[in-house]
Design an enzyme around this catalytic site. Structure first.
Site, PDB file in Angstrom:
ATOM      1  N   HIS A  76     143.773  43.460  23.399  1.00  0.00           N
ATOM      2  CA  HIS A  76     143.464  44.051  22.092  1.00  0.00           C
ATOM      3  C   HIS A  76     144.495  43.672  21.035  1.00  0.00           C
ATOM      4  O   HIS A  76     144.223  43.747  19.844  1.00  0.00           O
ATOM      5  CB  HIS A  76     143.324  45.576  22.198  1.00  0.00           C
ATOM      6  CG  HIS A  76     144.610  46.331  22.265  1.00  0.00           C
ATOM      7  ND1 HIS A  76     145.116  46.838  23.441  1.00  0.00           N
ATOM      8  CD2 HIS A  76     145.499  46.685  21.299  1.00  0.00           C
ATOM      9  CE1 HIS A  76     146.255  47.476  23.195  1.00  0.00           C
ATOM     10  NE2 HIS A  76     146.504  47.388  21.897  1.00  0.00           N
ATOM     11  N   ASP A 121     141.989  44.860  29.684  1.00  0.00           N
ATOM     12  CA  ASP A 121     142.813  44.679  28.482  1.00  0.00           C
ATOM     13  C   ASP A 121     144.039  43.837  28.819  1.00  0.00           C
ATOM     14  O   ASP A 121     145.157  44.330  28.927  1.00  0.00           O
ATOM     15  CB  ASP A 121     143.220  46.046  27.939  1.00  0.00           C
ATOM     16  CG  ASP A 121     143.885  45.973  26.575  1.00  0.00           C
ATOM     17  OD1 ASP A 121     143.769  44.918  25.916  1.00  0.00           O
ATOM     18  OD2 ASP A 121     144.521  46.970  26.170  1.00  0.00           O
ATOM     19  N   SER A 216     152.144  48.279  22.538  1.00  0.00           N
ATOM     20  CA  SER A 216     151.044  47.607  23.241  1.00  0.00           C
ATOM     21  C   SER A 216     151.434  46.219  23.703  1.00  0.00           C
ATOM     22  O   SER A 216     152.112  45.466  23.000  1.00  0.00           O
ATOM     23  CB  SER A 216     149.828  47.489  22.326  1.00  0.00           C
ATOM     24  OG  SER A 216     148.948  48.541  22.521  1.00  0.00           O
TER      25      SER A 216
END
Length: 271
Positions: A76, A121, A216
């Protein structure tokens, strides 16, 4: 049970950037929530990513160096990247040992990545030049193929990044931070996130020590006593939109679920 699930499910926070496909989170700012300051050369595999997207949008994520040419991060983070600046070997975010900028970066998203659910992901990035291997820049070991069935439940693990210090932080951290927390079983984690799969791994965040916005793609590391070395077991993926310091688990992509794909794309594989 239904009341608890209704209160704590849904509304997840992407731990890194504004998310155009499905707005699950906040923008970029901050530090690891409740973490400690990293020391020089403590996390030589930690890489910072300054990501440029269409329409002059920018975001910040983390990544892990797994060889001289390849990084692992969250899909992402980089699915819309048109340029990436790589910050290698630094504790101070803007003072890396090696700085690489690449337009039209070589991005390998997992073929089954789903931006709606954040299943799979995970992404590989290929650097345009070799990382300069030294005390401050060094690849992290992946789990061996023989370890693919290890759950890592309840082991102590370390997450690092430049993510938010708390939910009120409004600026990207200048200094790398880390938290050491225990891995939570998926059976426990599913009480907070109904979409948890085996390809996820969760970390307990009791006391407000957690990954947060800006983290992230960064690493979750376990020190394997059988190898006497650090091993990359997770990639920071998401958390609750209600905040990083509320005690809900942080969710990572489980690296052992993707060892074959990583090996096929990058050639990096351990027995």
């Amino acid at each position: 049970m239904q009341i608890r699930l209704a209160l704590v499910s849904l509304l997840m926070l992407i731990q890194g950037r504004s998310f155009n496909c499905l707005d699950l989170g906040h923008g970029i700012d901050g530090r690891i929530s409740g973490g400690k300051l990293a020391e020089a050369n403590q996390f030589p595999y930690q890489v910072g990513l300054s990501i440029e997207e269409p329409n002059d949008l920018f975001s910040w994520c983390g990544a892990s160096l797994i060889s001289e040419r390849y990084l692992l991060t969250a899909a992402h983070c980089v699915e819309k990247a048109v340029a990436i600046t790589y910050y290698l070997g630094g504790v101070l975010r803007l003072a890396p040992r090696q700085l690489i900028r690449m337009t039209k970066p070589e991005v390998h998203l997992h073929p089954d990545f789903d931006c709606q659910t954040l299943d799979n992901d995970i992404a590989l990035l290929r650097l345009p030049e070799d990382a300069i291997i030294c005390d401050s820049i060094r690849p992290i070991r992946l789990p061996g193929i023989s370890s693919r069935s290890v759950s890592y439940d309840y082991v102590l693990a370390v997450a690092s990044g430049w993510g938010r210090m708390n939910d009120e932080s409004t600026a990207i951290s200048d200094t790398l931070r880390y938290v050491a927390r225990f891995v939570e079983s998926n059976e426990d984690c599913i009480y907070c996130y109904t979409n948890i799969k085996y390809s996820n791994i969760c970390m307990d965040t009791t006391g407000g020590q957690s990954t947060c916005t800006g983290d992230s793609g960064g690493p979750l590391i376990y020190n394997d006593p059988t190898q006497n070395t650090d091993v990359l077991i997770g990639i920071t993926s998401y958390g609750k939109k209600s905040g990083c310091t509320k005690g809900f688990p942080s969710v990572f992509t489980r690296v052992t679920s993707y060892l074959d794909w990583i090996g096929e794309v990058s050639g990096v594989i351990y027995s």
